[in-house]
Motif scaffolding. Structure first.
Motif, mmCIF file in Angstrom:
data_model
loop_
_atom_site.group_PDB
_atom_site.id
_atom_site.type_symbol
_atom_site.label_atom_id
_atom_site.label_comp_id
_atom_site.label_asym_id
_atom_site.label_seq_id
_atom_site.Cartn_x
_atom_site.Cartn_y
_atom_site.Cartn_z
ATOM 1 N N PRO A 39 0.832 -1.202 0.000
ATOM 2 C CA PRO A 39 0.000 0.000 0.000
ATOM 3 C C PRO A 39 0.863 1.247 0.000
ATOM 4 O O PRO A 39 1.812 1.348 0.770
ATOM 5 C CB PRO A 39 -0.796 -0.142 1.310
ATOM 6 N N PRO A 40 0.562 2.226 -0.883
ATOM 7 C CA PRO A 40 1.370 3.438 -0.981
ATOM 8 C C PRO A 40 1.150 4.345 0.223
ATOM 9 O O PRO A 40 0.234 4.131 0.997
ATOM 10 C CB PRO A 40 0.838 4.094 -2.263
ATOM 11 N N PRO A 41 1.991 5.382 0.366
ATOM 12 C CA PRO A 41 1.781 6.335 1.457
ATOM 13 C C PRO A 41 0.394 6.936 1.375
ATOM 14 O O PRO A 41 -0.178 7.073 0.300
ATOM 15 C CB PRO A 41 2.872 7.393 1.220
ATOM 16 N N ALA A 42 -0.133 7.349 2.516
ATOM 17 C CA ALA A 42 -1.505 7.859 2.565
ATOM 18 C C ALA A 42 -1.673 9.061 1.653
ATOM 19 O O ALA A 42 -0.878 9.989 1.660
ATOM 20 C CB ALA A 42 -1.850 8.247 4.015
ATOM 21 N N THR A 43 -2.724 9.010 0.851
ATOM 22 C CA THR A 43 -3.065 10.114 -0.032
ATOM 23 C C THR A 43 -4.549 10.367 0.076
ATOM 24 O O THR A 43 -5.299 9.557 0.605
ATOM 25 C CB THR A 43 -2.718 9.794 -1.494
ATOM 26 N N THR A 44 -4.998 11.474 -0.449
ATOM 27 C CA THR A 44 -6.419 11.791 -0.455
ATOM 28 C C THR A 44 -7.006 11.366 -1.781
ATOM 29 O O THR A 44 -6.627 11.878 -2.833
ATOM 30 C CB THR A 44 -6.633 13.306 -0.257
ATOM 31 N N ALA A 45 -7.920 10.407 -1.762
ATOM 32 C CA ALA A 45 -8.527 9.906 -2.992
ATOM 33 C C ALA A 45 -9.704 10.780 -3.376
ATOM 34 O O ALA A 45 -10.255 11.522 -2.575
ATOM 35 C CB ALA A 45 -8.987 8.458 -2.790
ATOM 36 N N SER A 46 -10.088 10.657 -4.638
ATOM 37 C CA SER A 46 -11.227 11.416 -5.144
ATOM 38 C C SER A 46 -12.498 10.994 -4.441
ATOM 39 O O SER A 46 -12.692 9.839 -4.098
ATOM 40 C CB SER A 46 -11.375 11.158 -6.653
ATOM 41 N N ALA A 47 -13.415 11.925 -4.248
ATOM 42 C CA ALA A 47 -14.690 11.608 -3.612
ATOM 43 C C ALA A 47 -15.697 11.062 -4.604
ATOM 44 O O ALA A 47 -16.811 10.737 -4.245
ATOM 45 C CB ALA A 47 -15.261 12.862 -2.934
ATOM 46 N N THR A 48 -15.340 10.994 -5.870
ATOM 47 C CA THR A 48 -16.244 10.451 -6.877
ATOM 48 C C THR A 48 -15.953 8.980 -7.011
ATOM 49 O O THR A 48 -15.113 8.571 -7.795
ATOM 50 C CB THR A 48 -16.042 11.165 -8.226
ATOM 51 N N GLY A 49 -16.614 8.171 -6.219
ATOM 52 C CA GLY A 49 -16.291 6.759 -6.218
ATOM 53 C C GLY A 49 -17.497 5.882 -6.077
ATOM 54 O O GLY A 49 -18.516 6.103 -6.711
ATOM 55 N N GLN A 80 -20.198 -3.558 4.721
ATOM 56 C CA GLN A 80 -19.063 -3.333 5.626
ATOM 57 C C GLN A 80 -18.240 -2.115 5.216
ATOM 58 O O GLN A 80 -17.687 -1.409 6.054
ATOM 59 C CB GLN A 80 -18.130 -4.548 5.616
ATOM 60 N N LEU A 81 -18.184 -1.866 3.916
ATOM 61 C CA LEU A 81 -17.265 -0.883 3.354
ATOM 62 C C LEU A 81 -17.713 0.556 3.532
ATOM 63 O O LEU A 81 -16.914 1.437 3.843
ATOM 64 C CB LEU A 81 -17.090 -1.173 1.857
ATOM 65 N N PRO A 109 -9.029 3.985 4.305
ATOM 66 C CA PRO A 109 -10.264 4.305 5.033
ATOM 67 C C PRO A 109 -10.392 5.811 5.228
ATOM 68 O O PRO A 109 -9.415 6.509 5.467
ATOM 69 C CB PRO A 109 -10.075 3.584 6.380
ATOM 70 N N GLY A 110 -11.620 6.294 5.094
ATOM 71 C CA GLY A 110 -11.880 7.724 5.221
ATOM 72 C C GLY A 110 -12.046 8.406 3.885
ATOM 73 O O GLY A 110 -12.658 9.476 3.807
ATOM 74 N N ALA A 111 -11.483 7.829 2.823
ATOM 75 C CA ALA A 111 -11.679 8.384 1.482
ATOM 76 C C ALA A 111 -12.952 7.818 0.874
ATOM 77 O O ALA A 111 -13.325 6.673 1.129
ATOM 78 C CB ALA A 111 -10.484 8.036 0.590
ATOM 79 N N CYS A 112 -13.630 8.637 0.088
ATOM 80 C CA CYS A 112 -14.792 8.179 -0.695
ATOM 81 C C CYS A 112 -15.887 7.574 0.177
ATOM 82 O O CYS A 112 -16.569 6.623 -0.241
ATOM 83 C CB CYS A 112 -14.353 7.177 -1.762
ATOM 84 N N TYR A 113 -16.039 8.095 1.406
ATOM 85 C CA TYR A 113 -17.088 7.634 2.326
ATOM 86 C C TYR A 113 -16.929 6.167 2.685
ATOM 87 O O TYR A 113 -17.912 5.441 2.855
ATOM 88 C CB TYR A 113 -18.479 7.896 1.738
ATOM 89 N N ASN A 114 -15.680 5.702 2.791
ATOM 90 C CA ASN A 114 -15.419 4.309 3.115
ATOM 91 C C ASN A 114 -14.861 4.183 4.527
ATOM 92 O O ASN A 114 -14.131 5.051 5.004
ATOM 93 C CB ASN A 114 -14.408 3.712 2.130
ATOM 94 N N PRO A 129 -7.922 5.828 -17.565
ATOM 95 C CA PRO A 129 -6.847 6.396 -16.765
ATOM 96 C C PRO A 129 -6.883 5.927 -15.308
ATOM 97 O O PRO A 129 -7.901 5.417 -14.854
ATOM 98 C CB PRO A 129 -7.127 7.896 -16.845
ATOM 99 N N PRO A 130 -5.756 6.128 -14.577
ATOM 100 C CA PRO A 130 -5.733 5.770 -13.156
ATOM 101 C C PRO A 130 -6.520 6.789 -12.333
ATOM 102 O O PRO A 130 -7.015 7.781 -12.852
ATOM 103 C CB PRO A 130 -4.245 5.826 -12.823
ATOM 104 N N GLY A 131 -6.583 6.555 -11.048
ATOM 105 C CA GLY A 131 -7.262 7.480 -10.153
ATOM 106 C C GLY A 131 -8.685 7.061 -9.868
ATOM 107 O O GLY A 131 -9.172 6.044 -10.369
ATOM 108 N N GLY A 132 -9.357 7.851 -9.050
ATOM 109 C CA GLY A 132 -10.723 7.536 -8.670
ATOM 110 C C GLY A 132 -10.751 6.550 -7.522
ATOM 111 O O GLY A 132 -9.742 6.194 -6.934
ATOM 112 N N CYS A 133 -11.974 6.101 -7.185
ATOM 113 C CA CYS A 133 -12.117 5.125 -6.096
ATOM 114 C C CYS A 133 -13.421 4.377 -6.234
ATOM 115 O O CYS A 133 -13.813 3.671 -5.336
ATOM 116 C CB CYS A 133 -12.012 5.819 -4.756
#
Length: 246
Positions: A29-39, A122-123, A173-178, A242-246
């Motif tokens: 797992p990569p260092p903590a980043t802020t993922a997009s909220a569009t998931g 659960q998610l 956890p915490g990104a994208c309402y997860n 492309p990459p990105g999103g959640c």
């Protein structure tokens, strides 16, 4: 370009076989980043409304006998950080089920390949996750399978599914309402042949549960109109991502 679909689902057609996709290594797992909220979900203050004028196709807890098993019962178990590989039997069965659903116009055949409702419960850190799963995620998937069914022709054969594993990212956890983390990869490509010509379309989002890739958004993640979508249909294998999103 994405292709839209509004017609009813058609009757079953010939089922095609699947060849396994490629695999990459298992990154940590990569260092903590802020993922997009569009998931995979958004906050709900009440159960999602049933789309007006449309019957919501129900996802049977027991897949059709023709569907291949992917990871039976895994959705009720705790999540892990295991990286999902495309060389696994679970992935081959999932993509075979997805292709069968598309060629038959029957989304229930891909139920084992779709992100489990029990895992989604659960998610997600939202009210009414089951309603969101049924009336948004599964409903959109049903429409997208119908759109893809209209794209393919009788006798088309699945060649491979390309997953850009090097672009996969761990969504914390915490990104994208997860409330739980998972692996995400966008823009996998379903490659098939039609009358000897190689063609393809995309899978908008795959996410993991316990080391298995599942389809969570097939044609499109967010859509302004409730309609079926084919993600980036192309002559040839197309371009993953492309990459990105959640």
């Amino acid at each position: 370009m994405r292709l839209s679909w509004r017609a009813p689902l058609a009757a079953a057609l010939t089922i095609a076989a699947l060849l396994a996709g490629c695999s990459a290594g298992s990154p940590a797992p990569p260092p903590a980043t802020t993922a997009s909220a569009t998931g995979t979900g958004s906050p709900q203050t009440q159960p999602p409304a049933k789309p007006a004028g449309s019957a919501v196709p129900q996802a049977s807890a027991t897949p059709s006998p023709a569907a291949l098993p992917v990871a039976p019962g895994a959705g009720a178990l705790p999540q892990t950080q295991a990286f999902p590989h495309t060389i696994s039997a679970a992935f081959r069965n999932a993509m075979t089920d997805l292709w069968r659903a598309v060629t038959a116009g029957n989304p229930r055949l891909a139920r084992p390949a779709f992100f489990p409702e029990a895992a989604y419960r659960q998610l997600k850190a939202i009210p009414y996750p089951d309603s969101d799963w049924q009336y948004r995620l599964w409903y959109d998937f049903v429409l997208d399978v119908g759109a893809a069914h209209d794209l393919v022709a009788r006798g088309d054969r699945l060649v491979r599914v390309i997953v850009p594993e090097s672009e996969a990212a761990w969504v914390y956890p915490g990104a994208c309402y997860n409330t739980i983390g998972y692996w995400h990869v966008g823009g996998a490509r379903v490659v098939y042949t039609e009358h000897g010509q190689q063609r393809s379309f995309g899978i908008a989002s795959l996410i993991s549960w316990r080391g298995v890739w599942y389809v969570v958004h097939f044609g499109e993640v967010l859509r302004p109109v409730v309609t079926g979508v084919v993600d980036q249909p192309a002559v040839g294998p197309g371009i993953p991502g492309p990459p990105g999103g959640c």
